[in-house]
Design an enzyme around this catalytic site. Structure first.
Site, short mmCIF file in Angstrom:
data_model
loop_
_atom_site.label_atom_id
_atom_site.label_comp_id
_atom_site.label_asym_id
_atom_site.label_seq_id
_atom_site.Cartn_x
_atom_site.Cartn_y
_atom_site.Cartn_z
N SER A 127 0.48 -1.31 -0.15
CA SER A 127 -0.09 -0.21 -0.08
C SER A 127 0.88 1.79 0.11
CB SER A 127 -1.01 -0.14 1.36
OG SER A 127 -1.22 0.90 2.02
N GLU A 129 0.54 3.52 1.80
CA GLU A 129 0.21 3.93 2.93
C GLU A 129 1.81 3.55 3.82
OE1 GLU A 129 -1.46 5.58 5.17
OE2 GLU A 129 -3.29 6.24 3.24
N TYR A 151 -1.52 -0.11 10.40
CA TYR A 151 -1.76 -0.52 8.95
C TYR A 151 -0.33 -0.22 8.78
CZ TYR A 151 -4.10 -1.15 3.98
OH TYR A 151 -3.85 -1.26 3.29
#
Ligand code: NAP
Length: 331
Positions: A127, A129, A151
């Site tokens: 991801s 992120e 996460y």
């Protein structure tokens, strides 16, 4: 027929990938968690060609059994706690599933397929992120990670362990560093869908207000249907590698809100939107924008759906869906 095993089959990307792999003639198997997963029934109805197999990313024996049963050519590991906000409240669970879950899937593939000359190809859903407090703009495969949430931290572990298994055991394991991708199948908890769904509900008179956190955050938003093609393309190459998958455009949440409201015919959107600190995160990722040149050059992949079309697609879906549930006839 090639055989694919997909974790996270009940999620947004799992459904798009099932559709896409079916169009390519795959036999598709999906791992579903829980003894009575509420999403199983609708999945069986919508995707009768997918065989569902019980399993949980927290339970290695169930993953080994699934890999043994399917003997897949390709494994797509999409399952995760995927909602950043939830990862702050359930950080340990996120580390276990989003992080260690990747290790367990890799172990299942390694144990069943053998460590050397293992024919199974493995895709990991990494991801954007992971870039978090970005070290450079735009972000590429070489940009260092600085995750800003449990996460993001768990995804960094998942990403690194894929590289490690590729190098240690010669597994054909790839990571797609996917930037945000959305669509009508996005969960209602995610900001894009929350906005398109609430705009539709306000238009239909079913809700009065949209309550948001920050509106300044910038994201690189693409369409999930485009992004699953990149996943598949990665596994069709001669050698495993990691790829950024992004549109190369960034937009603020405010722009997205304005666009969604304009599609339902509301121009003075500010009257309907309030902000509540409850929706702010302990640490935020302010800006993401990806450089997908490598995916363009090596995979021949490009996004097809642009940002305004994506938001319109979601608003149109939510108008029809909400009107249908409420028994309202649309003009
Ligand atoms: P999603 O809609 O939230 O789907 C997550 C899936 O994981 C669901 O099918 C869920 O199953 C499953 N799952 C959760 N815990 C599990 C467990 N313990 N065992 C087995 N399955 C479990 O996410 P998505 O948007 O499709 O994203 C797919 C993957 O890409 C995720 O790993 C996500 O982190 C990553 N990713 C997504 C984006 C994006 O913008 N969408 C961007 C980058 C990376 P149930 O709901 O049935 O429990």
């Amino acid at each position: 027929m090639p055989r694919a095993l997909v974790t996270g089959i009940t999620g947004q990307d799992g459904q798009h990938l099932a559709e896409f792999l079916h169009s390519k003639g795959y036999d598709i198997y999906g791992i579903v968690k829980g003894q009575n997963n509420p999403k199983s029934e609708s999945l069986r109805n919508e995707f009768p060609y997918v065989e569902l197999i019980p399993g949980d990313l927290a339970d290695l024996p169930s993953l080994i059994s699934a890999v043994e049963y399917v003997k897949p050519d390709e494994v797509y590991n999409l399952a995760a706690i995927s909602f950043v906000a939830m990862s702050f409240n359930q950080a340990e669970l996120t580390a276990n599933l989003t992080g260690l879950g990747v290790l367990r899937m890799l172990e299942a593939v390694r144990i069943v397929g053998g460590s050397q000359n293992n024919p199974m190809r493995f895709y990991q859903a990494s991801s954007s992120e992971m870039f978090g407090k970005v070290r450079e703009t735009p972000q590429t495969e070489m940009t260092p990670f600085h995750p800003r949430s449990p996460y993001g931290c768990a995804k960094v572990f998942g990403h690194d362990i894929v590289v490690n298994y590729r190098e240690s055991y010669n597994l054909f394991a790839c990571s797609g560093i996917l930037f945000n991708h959305e669509g009508p199948r996005r969960g209602l908890e995610f900001v894009t869908r929350k906005v398109t769904n609430t705009a539709a509900r306000i238009k239909l008179g079913l809700q009065k207000e949209l309550v948001m956190g920050t509106l300044d955050t910038k994201r690189d938003w693409g369409y999930a249907g485009d992004y699953v093609k990149a996943m598949w393309l990665m596994l069709q190459q001669d050698a495993p590698d990691d790829y950024v998958v992004a549109t190369g455009e960034t937009h603020t949440i405010e722009e997205m809100v304005q666009l969604a409201f304009s599609y339902v015919g509301i121009d003075d959107w500010q009257q309907y939107v309030s902000q509540d600190p409850r929706f702010l995160r302990p640490s935020e990722v302010d800006l993401l924008i990806g450089d997908a040149s490598k995916a363009h050059a090596k995979l021949g992949w490009k996004p097809e759906v642009d940002f305004p079309t994506l938001i319109k697609m979601m608003v149109d879906h939510d108008l029809t869906w909400e009107a249908g549930k409420a028994g309202i006839a649309l003009p």
